[in-house]
Design a protein around this motif. Structure first.
Motif, short mmCIF file in Angstrom:
data_model
loop_
_atom_site.label_atom_id
_atom_site.label_comp_id
_atom_site.label_asym_id
_atom_site.label_seq_id
_atom_site.Cartn_x
_atom_site.Cartn_y
_atom_site.Cartn_z
N ASP A 66 0.45 -89.81 3.25
CA ASP A 66 1.90 -89.64 3.23
C ASP A 66 2.54 -90.05 4.56
O ASP A 66 3.71 -89.76 4.78
N VAL A 69 5.93 -91.84 4.32
CA VAL A 69 7.01 -90.95 3.87
C VAL A 69 7.37 -89.96 4.97
O VAL A 69 8.55 -89.69 5.23
N ASP A 70 6.36 -89.42 5.64
CA ASP A 70 6.61 -88.47 6.72
C ASP A 70 7.36 -89.12 7.88
O ASP A 70 8.10 -88.43 8.60
N ASN A 73 10.84 -88.48 6.51
CA ASN A 73 11.22 -87.08 6.28
C ASN A 73 10.89 -86.16 7.45
O ASN A 73 11.67 -85.28 7.80
N GLU A 74 9.70 -86.35 8.05
CA GLU A 74 9.23 -85.46 9.13
C GLU A 74 8.54 -86.29 10.20
O GLU A 74 7.31 -86.23 10.35
N ASP A 187 9.75 -79.55 -2.73
CA ASP A 187 10.24 -80.93 -2.86
C ASP A 187 11.73 -81.07 -2.55
O ASP A 187 12.22 -82.20 -2.40
N LYS A 189 13.34 -80.40 0.13
CA LYS A 189 13.63 -80.81 1.51
C LYS A 189 13.46 -82.30 1.72
O LYS A 189 13.89 -82.84 2.75
N SER A 190 12.85 -83.02 0.76
CA SER A 190 12.49 -84.43 1.00
C SER A 190 12.99 -85.36 -0.08
O SER A 190 12.38 -86.39 -0.35
N GLU A 192 15.59 -87.45 -0.23
CA GLU A 192 15.97 -88.81 0.19
C GLU A 192 14.74 -89.67 0.47
O GLU A 192 14.63 -90.80 0.01
N GLY A 193 13.81 -89.11 1.24
CA GLY A 193 12.60 -89.87 1.55
C GLY A 193 11.78 -90.17 0.32
O GLY A 193 11.25 -91.28 0.17
N ASP A 194 11.65 -89.21 -0.59
CA ASP A 194 10.89 -89.44 -1.82
C ASP A 194 11.54 -90.54 -2.65
O ASP A 194 10.85 -91.41 -3.20
N ARG A 261 18.88 -76.59 -2.43
CA ARG A 261 18.36 -77.29 -1.25
C ARG A 261 18.46 -76.41 -0.01
O ARG A 261 17.54 -76.39 0.82
#
Length: 294
Positions: A66, A69-70, A73-74, A187, A189-190, A192-194, A261
């Motif tokens: 991931d 994606v991270d 998102n992170e 899921d 929290k993420s 937009e990234g997903d 959210r």
């Protein structure tokens, strides 16, 4: 080649996530009906297997696959931030897999089989070409089973040294189904990234509001089934306790649904606590039934 700092490795393995499978393992131990006296070394090894080994393996594998994606998102996570350099994330996931299988093999064939199945799910959840995480229906089901059902099964199997009682298996399955909804909470929290990375989480597929309502139904209905089973098995006080904990969750769900959210993490810390307390109450309800062979 640069090596990661121990603090970055610990962060990669996410100790905070170990609680759920270790708790489920403890529920399996309780529900087995066998006394813990004389079994503490085996129980300790099982707790180690459920949390710091199998669950930690899944976290390392997930962060490695991931990492792109991270980065959205992170970006502060150990791999995208560079604190776990090169391919160390993959090496750690592979090494923890091997160590998990060695410990599981020492605990017996039923535990080895359960661990191998859970580790397989952990890898195909994150790794291509299967990558179950790309679809929230399948991915959440795999994680829920690994976090709740398999550790519960393992705890009961460790104590019985055999296939657990069918009622133990039934409750483990029901709480795994409910945990599918808990996984959906993670899921929100993420989104937009997903969406950008083509990960079809349930909030992406259904929209935030519908996914939140679905998660609540999925968490609540299996617990209602547990209450009905406990009544059927003549465990009214335990059934009342689980029902009361469910009622508390329903009240919290009403607040969560007004801002899914913003309140997903809040519900994870409140409603999920009531959920796992209900698991333990149900596990205690099984003890005299299993011991008596009814």
């Amino acid at each position: 080649m640069a090596t990661p700092a121990p603090s970055a490795v610990v962060e990669l393995l996410k100790p905070i996530t170990w609680f759920a499978p270790m708790w489920a393992f403890a529920c399996g131990v309780v529900s087995s009906g066998y006394p813990a006296s004389g079994q503490w070394p085996v129980i300790a090894a099982g707790v180690l297997l459920a949390g710091p080994l199998v669950c930690a393996t899944s976290q390392a594998a997930n962060d490695w696959f991931d990492r792109e994606v991270d980065a959205i998102n992170e970006p502060g996570r150990p791999i995208p931030s560079g604190r776990i350099p090169g391919r160390w994330g993959l090496y750690l996931a592979a090494g923890w897999t091997a160590l998990s299988l060695l410990v599981a093999a020492a605990l017996g064939p039923w535990i080895l089989g359960a661990a191998a199945f859970g580790l397989t799910l952990a890898w195909i959840y994150s790794a291509p070409p299967v990558r179950l995480k790309r679809n929230g229906w399948w991915g959440n089901a795999a994680v829920a089973l690994c976090y709740e059902g398999l550790p519960w099964f393992t705890g009961a199997a460790v104590m019985a040294a055999a296939l657990p009682d069918r009622r133990v298996l039934g409750l483990a399955l029901l709480y795994s189904l409910g945990a599918h909804g808990i996984m959906t909470l993670n899921d929100f929290k993420s989104v937009e990234g997903d969406r950008r990375m083509g990960v079809a989480s349930l909030p992406v597929q259904l929209g935030v509001a519908r996914a939140a309502r679905f998660a609540c139904w999925v968490m609540a209905l299996p617990q209602a089934a547990v209450v009905a089973l406990l009544v059927h098995w003549d465990r009214p006080w335990h059934a009342a306790l689980v029902a009361g904990l469910l009622a508390g969750q329903l009240a919290l769900m009403a607040r969560f649904l007004r801002d899914p959210r913003g309140r997903a993490a809040w519900y994870n810390g409140t409603g999920t606590t009531l959920y796992v307390l209900g698991m333990l109450a149900a596990a205690f309800a099984l003890r005299p039934l299993v011991q008596g062979g009814l």
